[in-house]
Design a protein around this motif. Structure first.
Motif, PDB file in Angstrom:
ATOM      1  N   ARG A  45       0.950  -1.172  -0.185  1.00 38.02           N
ATOM      2  CA  ARG A  45      -0.102   0.042  -0.114  1.00 38.02           C
ATOM      3  C   ARG A  45       0.899   1.347   0.205  1.00 38.02           C
ATOM      4  NH1 ARG A  45      -4.106   0.035   4.694  1.00 38.02           N
ATOM      5  NH2 ARG A  45      -2.277   0.130   5.978  1.00 38.02           N
ATOM      6  N   ARG A  46       0.256   2.077  -0.914  1.00 41.44           N
ATOM      7  CA  ARG A  46       1.012   3.613  -0.791  1.00 41.44           C
ATOM      8  C   ARG A  46       0.122   4.415  -0.931  1.00 41.44           C
ATOM      9  NH1 ARG A  46       4.297  -0.016  -0.276  1.00 41.44           N
ATOM     10  NH2 ARG A  46       6.499  -0.051  -0.934  1.00 41.44           N
TER      11      ARG A  46
ATOM     12  N   ILE B 216      -5.225   6.414  -2.406  1.00 46.08           N
ATOM     13  CA  ILE B 216      -4.365   5.158  -1.840  1.00 46.08           C
ATOM     14  C   ILE B 216      -4.185   4.399  -3.177  1.00 46.08           C
ATOM     15  CG2 ILE B 216      -4.477   3.160  -0.516  1.00 46.08           C
ATOM     16  CD1 ILE B 216      -4.610   5.602   1.279  1.00 46.08           C
ATOM     17  N   TYR B 217      -2.872   3.674  -3.493  1.00 44.13           N
ATOM     18  CA  TYR B 217      -2.692   2.862  -4.434  1.00 44.13           C
ATOM     19  C   TYR B 217      -1.964   1.465  -3.800  1.00 44.13           C
ATOM     20  CZ  TYR B 217      -2.752   7.021  -7.554  1.00 44.13           C
ATOM     21  OH  TYR B 217      -3.294   8.045  -8.153  1.00 44.13           O
ATOM     22  N   HIS B 218      -1.815   0.568  -4.691  1.00 47.07           N
ATOM     23  CA  HIS B 218      -1.207  -0.734  -4.296  1.00 47.07           C
ATOM     24  C   HIS B 218      -0.121  -0.968  -5.441  1.00 47.07           C
ATOM     25  CE1 HIS B 218      -0.427  -4.699  -3.197  1.00 47.07           C
ATOM     26  NE2 HIS B 218      -0.746  -4.537  -1.843  1.00 47.07           N
TER      27      HIS B 218
ATOM     28  N   LEU C 274       4.748   9.373  -3.642  1.00 42.35           N
ATOM     29  CA  LEU C 274       3.972   8.194  -2.726  1.00 42.35           C
ATOM     30  C   LEU C 274       4.734   7.827  -1.448  1.00 42.35           C
ATOM     31  CD1 LEU C 274       2.905   5.739  -5.481  1.00 42.35           C
ATOM     32  CD2 LEU C 274       1.615   7.458  -4.594  1.00 42.35           C
ATOM     33  N   VAL C 275       4.079   7.812  -0.348  1.00 40.60           N
ATOM     34  CA  VAL C 275       4.302   7.555   0.905  1.00 40.60           C
ATOM     35  C   VAL C 275       3.960   6.019   1.331  1.00 40.60           C
ATOM     36  CG1 VAL C 275       4.076   8.141   3.369  1.00 40.60           C
ATOM     37  CG2 VAL C 275       4.008   9.848   1.346  1.00 40.60           C
ATOM     38  N   HIS C 276       4.858   5.340   2.037  1.00 46.36           N
ATOM     39  CA  HIS C 276       4.754   4.202   2.409  1.00 46.36           C
ATOM     40  C   HIS C 276       4.656   4.258   4.010  1.00 46.36           C
ATOM     41  CE1 HIS C 276       6.316  -0.312   3.211  1.00 46.36           C
ATOM     42  NE2 HIS C 276       5.055  -0.129   3.131  1.00 46.36           N
TER      43      HIS C 276
ATOM     44  N   GLY D 116      -9.599   1.623   0.139  1.00 45.68           N
ATOM     45  CA  GLY D 116      -8.541   0.747  -0.566  1.00 45.68           C
ATOM     46  C   GLY D 116      -8.853  -0.803  -0.359  1.00 45.68           C
ATOM     47  N   GLU D 117      -7.771  -1.648  -0.519  1.00 42.70           N
ATOM     48  CA  GLU D 117      -8.168  -3.101  -0.498  1.00 42.70           C
ATOM     49  C   GLU D 117      -8.236  -3.591   0.952  1.00 42.70           C
ATOM     50  OE1 GLU D 117      -7.953  -5.481  -2.947  1.00 42.70           O
ATOM     51  OE2 GLU D 117      -7.980  -3.774  -4.206  1.00 42.70           O
TER      52      GLU D 117
END
Length: 167
Positions: free
Chosen positions: A62-63, A71-73, A90-92, A165-166
């Protein structure tokens, strides 16, 4: 304190007329007991089941974009490859590691074991790995609503994940 805040919010007109959903709350048996003692009664309890290894994979990849909040993955919903500026910002999250997830999942299992006895007669378990619209349709049918409606009072617990998100 938190029970009072929840009770006050659920007493507001929109919750009274449209219903409510608590995502991941109560988290502990003590909170569940306090909710009942405060007169907060759910009509439904939704539990999404996802294997631990899948939860780890979902969180580790996740980012988030600090500018937009999106939110991205990296595997399931990657950012556009041609947007270098987005990729660079993008932040982790520091706690989205396998080690941290192991601790969070262990805590989750302990907490859900303490919470679910309070809601067994209201609870329906769903496969959290199923296709999103399929899950939404099944949950909506359980709640007696349609996926696009916001009605129906419900309480619930979810395993990990983020809003939007997921899971």
């Amino acid at each position: 304190l938190i029970i009072g805040i929840v009770k006050a919010r659920l007493a507001e007109e929109d919750c009274q007329t449209q219903g409510w959903l608590l995502d991941g709350f109560p988290r502990t048996g003590v909170q569940a007991e306090a909710m009942i003692a405060a007169g907060i009664h759910a009509t439904h309890f939704v539990l999404l089941e996802v294997p631990d290894d899948i939860l780890v994979e979902r969180c580790v990849g996740r980012r988030s974009d600090p500018d937009t909040g999106k939110i991205y993955h990296l595997k399931f919903h990657p950012p556009p490859e041609d947007d270098e500026a987005l990729i660079a910002r993008l932040v982790h999250r520091a706690d989205d590691t396998e080690e941290a997830m192991g601790n969070r999942i262990k805590s989750y299992h302990e907490n859900v074991k303490a919470v679910t006895p309070f809601y067994e007669r209201l609870m329906q378990t769903f496969d959290g790995q199923a296709e999103k619209t399929g899950i939404a349709d099944k949950v909506a049918a359980f709640l007696g609503t349609t996926p696009s409606s916001s009605g129906g009072a419900s309480g619930g617990a979810s395993r990990g994940g983020t809003s939007g998100g997921e899971r």
